[in-house]
Design a protein around this motif. Sequence first.
Motif, mmCIF file in Angstrom:
data_model
loop_
_atom_site.group_PDB
_atom_site.id
_atom_site.type_symbol
_atom_site.label_atom_id
_atom_site.label_comp_id
_atom_site.label_asym_id
_atom_site.label_seq_id
_atom_site.Cartn_x
_atom_site.Cartn_y
_atom_site.Cartn_z
ATOM 1 N N ARG A 58 -28.112 -26.005 63.325
ATOM 2 C CA ARG A 58 -28.299 -26.860 64.417
ATOM 3 C C ARG A 58 -27.938 -26.622 65.681
ATOM 4 O O ARG A 58 -27.088 -25.763 65.601
ATOM 5 C CB ARG A 58 -27.733 -28.340 63.974
ATOM 6 C CG ARG A 58 -28.171 -29.047 62.833
ATOM 7 C CD ARG A 58 -29.631 -29.494 62.701
ATOM 8 N NE ARG A 58 -29.939 -30.332 61.603
ATOM 9 C CZ ARG A 58 -30.701 -29.584 60.485
ATOM 10 N NH1 ARG A 58 -31.268 -28.172 60.768
ATOM 11 N NH2 ARG A 58 -31.152 -30.168 59.609
ATOM 12 N N GLU A 59 -28.184 -27.114 66.760
ATOM 13 C CA GLU A 59 -27.884 -27.091 68.032
ATOM 14 C C GLU A 59 -26.348 -26.998 68.198
ATOM 15 O O GLU A 59 -25.886 -28.176 67.656
ATOM 16 C CB GLU A 59 -28.558 -28.082 69.068
ATOM 17 C CG GLU A 59 -28.213 -27.826 70.527
ATOM 18 C CD GLU A 59 -28.929 -28.838 71.628
ATOM 19 O OE1 GLU A 59 -28.612 -28.670 72.818
ATOM 20 O OE2 GLU A 59 -29.626 -29.521 71.021
ATOM 21 N N GLY A 60 -25.847 -26.166 68.765
ATOM 22 C CA GLY A 60 -24.268 -26.099 68.918
ATOM 23 C C GLY A 60 -23.547 -25.471 67.897
ATOM 24 O O GLY A 60 -22.534 -24.810 68.081
ATOM 25 N N ASP A 61 -24.435 -24.798 66.963
ATOM 26 C CA ASP A 61 -23.790 -24.368 65.772
ATOM 27 C C ASP A 61 -23.771 -22.734 66.279
ATOM 28 O O ASP A 61 -24.378 -22.171 67.133
ATOM 29 C CB ASP A 61 -24.737 -24.296 64.459
ATOM 30 C CG ASP A 61 -24.377 -25.496 63.856
ATOM 31 O OD1 ASP A 61 -23.512 -26.410 64.135
ATOM 32 O OD2 ASP A 61 -25.334 -25.836 62.864
ATOM 33 N N THR A 62 -23.119 -21.953 65.594
ATOM 34 C CA THR A 62 -22.862 -20.573 65.529
ATOM 35 C C THR A 62 -23.308 -19.881 64.350
ATOM 36 O O THR A 62 -22.888 -20.169 63.375
ATOM 37 C CB THR A 62 -21.649 -20.027 66.085
ATOM 38 O OG1 THR A 62 -21.103 -20.848 67.505
ATOM 39 C CG2 THR A 62 -21.489 -18.621 66.174
ATOM 40 N N LEU A 63 -24.133 -18.984 64.407
ATOM 41 C CA LEU A 63 -24.464 -18.029 63.101
ATOM 42 C C LEU A 63 -23.821 -16.818 63.013
ATOM 43 O O LEU A 63 -23.632 -15.956 64.316
ATOM 44 C CB LEU A 63 -26.089 -17.688 63.004
ATOM 45 C CG LEU A 63 -26.605 -16.739 62.043
ATOM 46 C CD1 LEU A 63 -26.095 -17.376 60.483
ATOM 47 C CD2 LEU A 63 -27.983 -16.450 62.100
ATOM 48 N N ARG A 64 -22.925 -16.532 62.164
ATOM 49 C CA ARG A 64 -21.948 -15.325 62.183
ATOM 50 C C ARG A 64 -22.765 -14.434 61.164
ATOM 51 O O ARG A 64 -22.956 -14.991 59.976
ATOM 52 C CB ARG A 64 -20.612 -15.843 61.968
ATOM 53 C CG ARG A 64 -19.645 -14.487 61.948
ATOM 54 C CD ARG A 64 -18.239 -15.148 61.773
ATOM 55 N NE ARG A 64 -17.932 -15.973 63.159
ATOM 56 C CZ ARG A 64 -17.008 -16.929 63.271
ATOM 57 N NH1 ARG A 64 -16.252 -16.797 62.247
ATOM 58 N NH2 ARG A 64 -16.689 -17.376 64.176
ATOM 59 N N VAL A 65 -23.070 -13.177 61.483
ATOM 60 C CA VAL A 65 -23.426 -12.246 60.363
ATOM 61 C C VAL A 65 -22.743 -10.887 60.601
ATOM 62 O O VAL A 65 -22.176 -10.540 61.900
ATOM 63 C CB VAL A 65 -25.091 -11.841 60.682
ATOM 64 C CG1 VAL A 65 -25.463 -11.035 59.840
ATOM 65 C CG2 VAL A 65 -25.885 -13.278 60.935
ATOM 66 N N THR A 66 -22.431 -10.057 59.668
ATOM 67 C CA THR A 66 -21.800 -8.931 60.167
ATOM 68 C C THR A 66 -22.357 -8.074 60.905
ATOM 69 O O THR A 66 -21.801 -7.276 61.671
ATOM 70 C CB THR A 66 -21.289 -8.022 58.409
ATOM 71 O OG1 THR A 66 -22.326 -7.946 57.917
ATOM 72 C CG2 THR A 66 -20.537 -8.881 57.693
ATOM 73 N N SER A 67 -23.728 -7.857 60.705
ATOM 74 C CA SER A 67 -24.475 -6.868 61.439
ATOM 75 C C SER A 67 -25.876 -7.098 61.727
ATOM 76 O O SER A 67 -26.475 -7.906 60.644
ATOM 77 C CB SER A 67 -24.258 -5.405 60.959
ATOM 78 O OG SER A 67 -24.893 -5.185 59.798
ATOM 79 N N PRO A 68 -26.597 -6.598 62.616
ATOM 80 C CA PRO A 68 -27.848 -7.092 62.785
ATOM 81 C C PRO A 68 -28.834 -6.758 61.788
ATOM 82 O O PRO A 68 -29.824 -7.461 61.400
ATOM 83 C CB PRO A 68 -28.323 -6.349 64.165
ATOM 84 C CG PRO A 68 -27.076 -6.020 64.966
ATOM 85 C CD PRO A 68 -26.016 -6.057 63.740
ATOM 86 N N ASP A 69 -28.666 -5.624 61.271
ATOM 87 C CA ASP A 69 -29.640 -5.527 59.937
ATOM 88 C C ASP A 69 -29.466 -6.327 58.620
ATOM 89 O O ASP A 69 -30.178 -6.145 57.810
ATOM 90 C CB ASP A 69 -29.519 -3.845 59.350
ATOM 91 C CG ASP A 69 -27.902 -3.632 58.965
ATOM 92 O OD1 ASP A 69 -26.904 -4.161 59.392
ATOM 93 O OD2 ASP A 69 -27.703 -2.646 58.164
#
Length: 195
Positions: A58-69
């Motif tokens: 949702r708006e305001g959230d942060t998506l965290r991923v180790t790397s773009p791939d």
Amino acid sequence: MTGQGKCQVIGYARVSAADQNLGRQLKALDGCDRVFSDKVSGKSTDREQLQEMLRYVREGDTLRVTSPDRLARSTRDLLAMVEELKGRGVAVEFLDNPALNTDTPQGAFMLTILGAVAELERSVIRERQLEGIALAKAAGKYDKSVKLTAEQIEDARQKVDSGVPKAVLARELGVSRQTLYTALSGTGRYAEAAS
């Protein structure tokens, strides 16, 4: 938490095969409010947990991923996904590549550069295709004949008028929907065939 309340940090992890271990990524995503993970190739963005995560954030959230791939293997898919998320007010963080984080001016700049590179790549591929087609035509090897006869097109028009879906007709005729649309509209090669 349902994703509707306070802003959350959402994690996403992916490995390419069921026998690979998500452990390193999950450890890096420790502390996220919720983590989605897939064990499937990244060549397509049609992944169950990825799609579920995209519906969840949702708006305001942060998506965290180790790397773009981990999000996408193709630059085009990655940029489309990041742009969609940014447009929805979701920040994207890449733990192994913080220079690409969308909440920094440097990250926005780097993503703009990647977008330009992807656009250049598309243009070069299209140019090569057109050159190849021109060479094949010059050598007489690119004679795409029409796939539907005038009788088949007229029959298809009548069926469409009576309510038969074009997708059903295309399957019956053994052609793509685009070929059927082109034939019915009398454009492209079908304009030449009609004259």
